[in-house]
Design an enzyme around this catalytic site. Structure first.
Site, PDB file in Angstrom:
ATOM      1  N   ASP A  50      32.263  61.911  56.182  1.00 40.48           N
ATOM      2  CA  ASP A  50      32.891  63.124  56.740  1.00 40.48           C
ATOM      3  C   ASP A  50      31.831  64.100  57.232  1.00 40.48           C
ATOM      4  O   ASP A  50      32.027  64.815  58.204  1.00 40.48           O
ATOM      5  CB  ASP A  50      33.719  63.844  55.672  1.00 40.48           C
ATOM      6  CG  ASP A  50      34.906  63.018  55.235  1.00 40.48           C
ATOM      7  OD1 ASP A  50      35.246  62.056  55.943  1.00 40.48           O
ATOM      8  OD2 ASP A  50      35.489  63.342  54.190  1.00 40.48           O
ATOM      9  N   HIS A  90      21.398  65.258  48.864  1.00 46.15           N
ATOM     10  CA  HIS A  90      22.798  65.690  48.775  1.00 46.15           C
ATOM     11  C   HIS A  90      23.541  65.013  47.635  1.00 46.15           C
ATOM     12  O   HIS A  90      24.770  64.920  47.642  1.00 46.15           O
ATOM     13  CB  HIS A  90      23.506  65.505  50.126  1.00 46.15           C
ATOM     14  CG  HIS A  90      23.249  66.671  51.038  1.00 46.15           C
ATOM     15  ND1 HIS A  90      21.986  67.142  51.263  1.00 46.15           N
ATOM     16  CD2 HIS A  90      24.071  67.478  51.736  1.00 46.15           C
ATOM     17  CE1 HIS A  90      22.050  68.190  52.077  1.00 46.15           C
ATOM     18  NE2 HIS A  90      23.307  68.420  52.375  1.00 46.15           N
ATOM     19  N   GLU A 102      42.870  59.850  56.800  1.00 51.09           N
ATOM     20  CA  GLU A 102      42.497  60.451  55.517  1.00 51.09           C
ATOM     21  C   GLU A 102      43.696  61.263  55.016  1.00 51.09           C
ATOM     22  O   GLU A 102      44.762  61.252  55.638  1.00 51.09           O
ATOM     23  CB  GLU A 102      41.264  61.366  55.657  1.00 51.09           C
ATOM     24  CG  GLU A 102      39.965  60.614  55.844  1.00 51.09           C
ATOM     25  CD  GLU A 102      38.732  61.428  55.469  1.00 51.09           C
ATOM     26  OE1 GLU A 102      38.890  62.547  54.948  1.00 51.09           O
ATOM     27  OE2 GLU A 102      37.613  60.929  55.704  1.00 51.09           O
TER      28      GLU A 102
HETATM   29  P1  FAD Z   1      19.890  61.553  48.266  1.00 52.72           P
HETATM   30  O1  FAD Z   1      20.759  62.465  47.499  1.00 52.72           O
HETATM   31  O2  FAD Z   1      18.598  62.068  48.704  1.00 52.72           O
HETATM   32  O3  FAD Z   1      19.693  60.182  47.465  1.00 52.72           O
HETATM   33  C1  FAD Z   1      20.787  59.537  46.850  1.00 52.72           C
HETATM   34  C2  FAD Z   1      20.321  58.273  46.137  1.00 52.72           C
HETATM   35  O4  FAD Z   1      19.911  57.313  47.105  1.00 52.72           O
HETATM   36  C3  FAD Z   1      19.113  58.503  45.239  1.00 52.72           C
HETATM   37  O5  FAD Z   1      19.183  57.655  44.132  1.00 52.72           O
HETATM   38  C4  FAD Z   1      17.952  58.127  46.114  1.00 52.72           C
HETATM   39  O6  FAD Z   1      16.851  57.712  45.360  1.00 52.72           O
HETATM   40  C5  FAD Z   1      18.538  56.998  46.931  1.00 52.72           C
HETATM   41  N1  FAD Z   1      17.961  56.922  48.266  1.00 52.72           N
HETATM   42  C6  FAD Z   1      17.903  57.890  49.206  1.00 52.72           C
HETATM   43  N2  FAD Z   1      17.318  57.414  50.313  1.00 52.72           N
HETATM   44  C7  FAD Z   1      17.000  56.121  50.061  1.00 52.72           C
HETATM   45  C8  FAD Z   1      16.378  55.098  50.803  1.00 52.72           C
HETATM   46  N3  FAD Z   1      15.929  55.291  52.053  1.00 52.72           N
HETATM   47  N4  FAD Z   1      16.208  53.887  50.225  1.00 52.72           N
HETATM   48  C9  FAD Z   1      16.656  53.648  48.969  1.00 52.72           C
HETATM   49  N5  FAD Z   1      17.242  54.591  48.201  1.00 52.72           N
HETATM   50  C10 FAD Z   1      17.414  55.811  48.756  1.00 52.72           C
HETATM   51  N6  FAD Z   1      29.700  60.315  50.802  1.00 52.72           N
HETATM   52  C11 FAD Z   1      30.573  59.527  51.439  1.00 52.72           C
HETATM   53  O7  FAD Z   1      30.599  58.315  51.214  1.00 52.72           O
HETATM   54  N7  FAD Z   1      31.456  60.045  52.335  1.00 52.72           N
HETATM   55  C12 FAD Z   1      31.459  61.350  52.668  1.00 52.72           C
HETATM   56  O8  FAD Z   1      32.261  61.765  53.479  1.00 52.72           O
HETATM   57  C13 FAD Z   1      30.533  62.199  52.031  1.00 52.72           C
HETATM   58  N8  FAD Z   1      30.469  63.502  52.345  1.00 52.72           N
HETATM   59  C14 FAD Z   1      29.557  64.299  51.720  1.00 52.72           C
HETATM   60  C15 FAD Z   1      29.497  65.641  52.075  1.00 52.72           C
HETATM   61  C16 FAD Z   1      28.591  66.483  51.481  1.00 52.72           C
HETATM   62  C17 FAD Z   1      28.544  67.936  51.879  1.00 52.72           C
HETATM   63  C18 FAD Z   1      27.747  65.976  50.467  1.00 52.72           C
HETATM   64  C19 FAD Z   1      26.800  66.881  49.760  1.00 52.72           C
HETATM   65  C20 FAD Z   1      27.788  64.640  50.095  1.00 52.72           C
HETATM   66  C21 FAD Z   1      28.703  63.788  50.728  1.00 52.72           C
HETATM   67  N9  FAD Z   1      28.780  62.439  50.415  1.00 52.72           N
HETATM   68  C22 FAD Z   1      29.666  61.629  51.067  1.00 52.72           C
HETATM   69  C23 FAD Z   1      27.940  61.854  49.360  1.00 52.72           C
HETATM   70  C24 FAD Z   1      26.669  61.276  49.948  1.00 52.72           C
HETATM   71  O9  FAD Z   1      26.955  60.104  50.672  1.00 52.72           O
HETATM   72  C25 FAD Z   1      25.688  60.862  48.848  1.00 52.72           C
HETATM   73  O10 FAD Z   1      25.449  61.932  47.982  1.00 52.72           O
HETATM   74  C26 FAD Z   1      24.376  60.422  49.462  1.00 52.72           C
HETATM   75  O11 FAD Z   1      23.582  59.823  48.481  1.00 52.72           O
HETATM   76  C27 FAD Z   1      23.640  61.594  50.038  1.00 52.72           C
HETATM   77  O12 FAD Z   1      22.665  61.152  50.910  1.00 52.72           O
HETATM   78  P2  FAD Z   1      21.216  61.773  50.837  1.00 52.72           P
HETATM   79  O13 FAD Z   1      20.510  61.281  52.030  1.00 52.72           O
HETATM   80  O14 FAD Z   1      21.242  63.221  50.641  1.00 52.72           O
HETATM   81  O15 FAD Z   1      20.704  61.000  49.532  1.00 52.72           O
END
Ligand code: FAD
Length: 550
Positions: free
Chosen positions: A191, A114, A304
């Site tokens: 969120d 994400h 918020e």
């Molecule tokens: P990924 O996109 O898969 O990875 C993100 C980064 O973290 C990459 O660099 C990856 O290599 C690294 N990573 C992933 N997993 C691990 C692990 N286990 N160990 C070490 N590194 C790792 N953020 C907020 O703070 N608050 C919000 O309310 C919020 N709402 C969101 C709503 C939506 C619809 C979306 C799309 C994003 C939102 N985000 C929010 C942003 C979100 O927190 C970050 O984009 C987060 O990185 C997404 O998590 P993911 O598991 O998809 O990570």
């Protein structure tokens, strides 16, 4: 003569190209062989016949939809040992490789993908590790004294209660497990809960509870990490603390989070969710800051806010405010002096099933009595705690049904110092974004004292700063993706030109200088941590901070 030369050049070029392709092919084969030698319990997909299996295809893109990158292979590991094997094989292959075979592989960990700007992706010189199913365990643990459980609910009798979860587990699964098995829940959320624990802890994890409990990174007491050296390390504030704090907000640079221990507290059953509309930015920020800094017993449990367009625009305007479809927005209440945008303070109060509704009404009335929102432009909804925390999931389902969810999302997230938030409103919200962005424009205050400065996250100066999240959706009749990206750049240029004190949240930069300036005086600490825990820069190449070396 010229024609002859052209022919000569193109022939020699094509020969070189053929040779390069052959070498590339050899290199690819060597790398594929290396991966096969890793002796994993899990599986590797090289998508050799370009069939675009769903795992492989997912690893080539992310939620942002702005980048595509095809990795060498996509790995579905079975456990932590697989991660160790992957990292160690990658290390030993580069130390034994001749320069021509160039086996400098990278490893990109993918939580739920994400990210917006390819942060969890890598190129044909790298492997993507899918974390979702690696360690799906969610286990509640109690530390010391007596912790008594009765009537299906746990009373936290002096001891601390935590949940141990795998790094690839989704926050929504943490919520459902903790709530329904023991009536407990983490204190700080995002969120949207379709994000992995490891993914948000690598950034911060911010939502309406962070003013009280800090971001999710402030609510973790222990991590298990596989470092870029292929070591499994348990770390906490008192044990391997440099790794612990480095990994929190560390953009995946220092290790792979395989387990996190997260603080729990008794969960409420119900939530009163309230939105109040403001005409003046000062009134909105004063009230938001007042509630944010009040004693816990005198304030809400969630705070918020967002900006919306002062018009009947169906996406960006008045109709985006009411909490239920049967409530309408009475625009006749808006003062004539109102500008192009209005502000909405969004709060929530927790309560339990047995609580008297009259009492909840009284508590709310007392807390909002002196606030300066526009009377009668107030909306309320009572819903269960689980429904409240899963509120964005419902929007996700609707957006998926409309085909909007999978469109590109050129999001921009900023942390802006309180001293510049008024200037930001004047120049960005009231001018550049006066017509909206086709999605929410969040804005709410946070307190620096709730963040641990030993983590890798960098913040603007001052105790109070604001999260501004421009959550753009690409709509069929709306501006092009390129126009949205250009507008983001315009906003950043405007902030820089006016000397605003701000940091990107979920940062994304294209050059060393920009990363240096992002981290400011924390840059050397970040570099030292990288040298210590991932000296070959194997991990998280998609962040584009460090280059892989042997
Ligand atoms: P990924 O996109 O898969 O990875 C993100 C980064 O973290 C990459 O660099 C990856 O290599 C690294 N990573 C992933 N997993 C691990 C692990 N286990 N160990 C070490 N590194 C790792 N953020 C907020 O703070 N608050 C919000 O309310 C919020 N709402 C969101 C709503 C939506 C619809 C979306 C799309 C994003 C939102 N985000 C929010 C942003 C979100 O927190 C970050 O984009 C987060 O990185 C997404 O998590 P993911 O598991 O998809 O990570």
């Amino acid at each position: 003569m010229i024609a002859y030369l052209e022919q000569f050049v193109s022939e020699s070029e094509s020969n070189t190209k053929l040779q390069e392709e052959e070498e590339d092919g050899n290199n690819d084969n060597k790398k594929i062989l290396l991966c096969r030698e890793m002796d994993l319990q899990g599986s590797i997909d090289f998508d050799c016949n370009n069939s675009g299996s769903s795992n492989f295809a997912a690893a080539c893109k992310d939620f942002g939809g702005l980048n595509q990158s095809r990795p060498l292979g996509v790995i579905k590991p079975v456990g932590t040992d697989d991660l160790v094997r992957i990292i160690r094989s990658v290390i030993s292959s580069s130390s034994s490789a001749s320069s021509s075979s160039n086996n400098n592989l990278t490893v990109a960990v993918r939580g739920n993908g994400h990210s917006i700007n390819g942060q969890a992706m890598t190129d044909s010189n790298g492997l993507v590790i899918l974390m979702r199913e690696i360690n799906p365990r969610i286990q509640i643990v109690t530390r010391n004294h007596h912790n008594s459980c009765s009537n299906g609910g746990c009373s936290n009798g002096g001891g601390d209660v935590f949940v141990d979860v795998g790094g690839g587990v989704l926050w929504e699964d943490v919520l459902l497990h903790c709530y329904y098995s023991s009536g407990l829940a983490p204190r700080s959320w995002t969120d949207y809960l379709g994000l992995t624990v490891g993914g948000t802890l690598s950034n911060a994890g911010i939502s309406g509870q962070a003013f009280r409990y800090g971001p999710q990174t402030s609510n973790v007491t222990e991590l298990e990490v596989v470092t870029g050296k292929g070591e499994i390390v348990t770390c906490s504030e008192n044990q391997n603390s440099e790794l612990f704090f480095g990994v929190l907000g560390g953009l995946g640079q220092f290790g792979i989070i395989t387990r996190a221990r997260i603080l729990l507290q008794p969960a409420p059953h119900m939530v009163r969710w309230i939105r109040m509309v403001y005409c003046e930015f000062d009134d909105f920020t004063n009230d938001a800051e007042l509630l944010t800094t009040r004693a816990e017993c005198d304030s809400f449990d969630y705070i918020e806010g967002f900006v919306f367009v002062n018009s009947d625009d169906p996406v960006n305007g008045w109709s985006s405010v009411p909490l239920s479809p049967n409530k309408s927005f009475d625009e006749s209440r808006i003062p004539k002096t109102a500008g192009p945008v209005l502000y909405c303070l969004e709060v929530a109060l927790h309560y339990r099933n047995g609580d008297n509704v009259d009492t909840v009404d009284k508590v709310v009335s007392k807390m909002i009595g002196r606030l300066r929102f526009i009377r009668n432009l107030q909306f309320e909804l009572d819903l269960s705690y689980v429904e409240f925390l899963l509120r964005v999931k419902q929007q996700e389902e609707e957006a998926k049904a409309n085909g909007i969810w999978d469109n590109p999302h050129p999001w921009l997230n900023l942390l802006i110092s309180k001293k510049d938030i008024c200037g930001f409103d004047q120049t960005v919200f009231k001018k550049i974004l006066k017509d909206g962005i086709g999605g929410p424009m969040l804005i709410y205050p946070l307190l620096k004292s709730k963040w641990d400065t030993r983590t890798s996250v960098v913040l603007p100066e001052g105790e109070i700063f604001y999260l501004v999240a421009l959550l753009r959706f690409h709509l069929p009749m709306g501006p092009s993706v390129q126009d949205m990206i250009t507008q983001n750049q315009e906003i950043l240029q405007c902030c820089t030109k006016q000397g605003f004190d701000f940091k990107l949240y979920l940062p994304h930069y294209g050059s060393d200088d920009q990363w240096r300036s992002h981290f400011g005086n924390q840059w050397s600490r970040f570099v030292e941590r990288k040298a210590r825990f991932d000296p070959m820069a194997i991990l998280a190449p998609g962040q584009k901070i460090f280059s892989r070396h042997s």
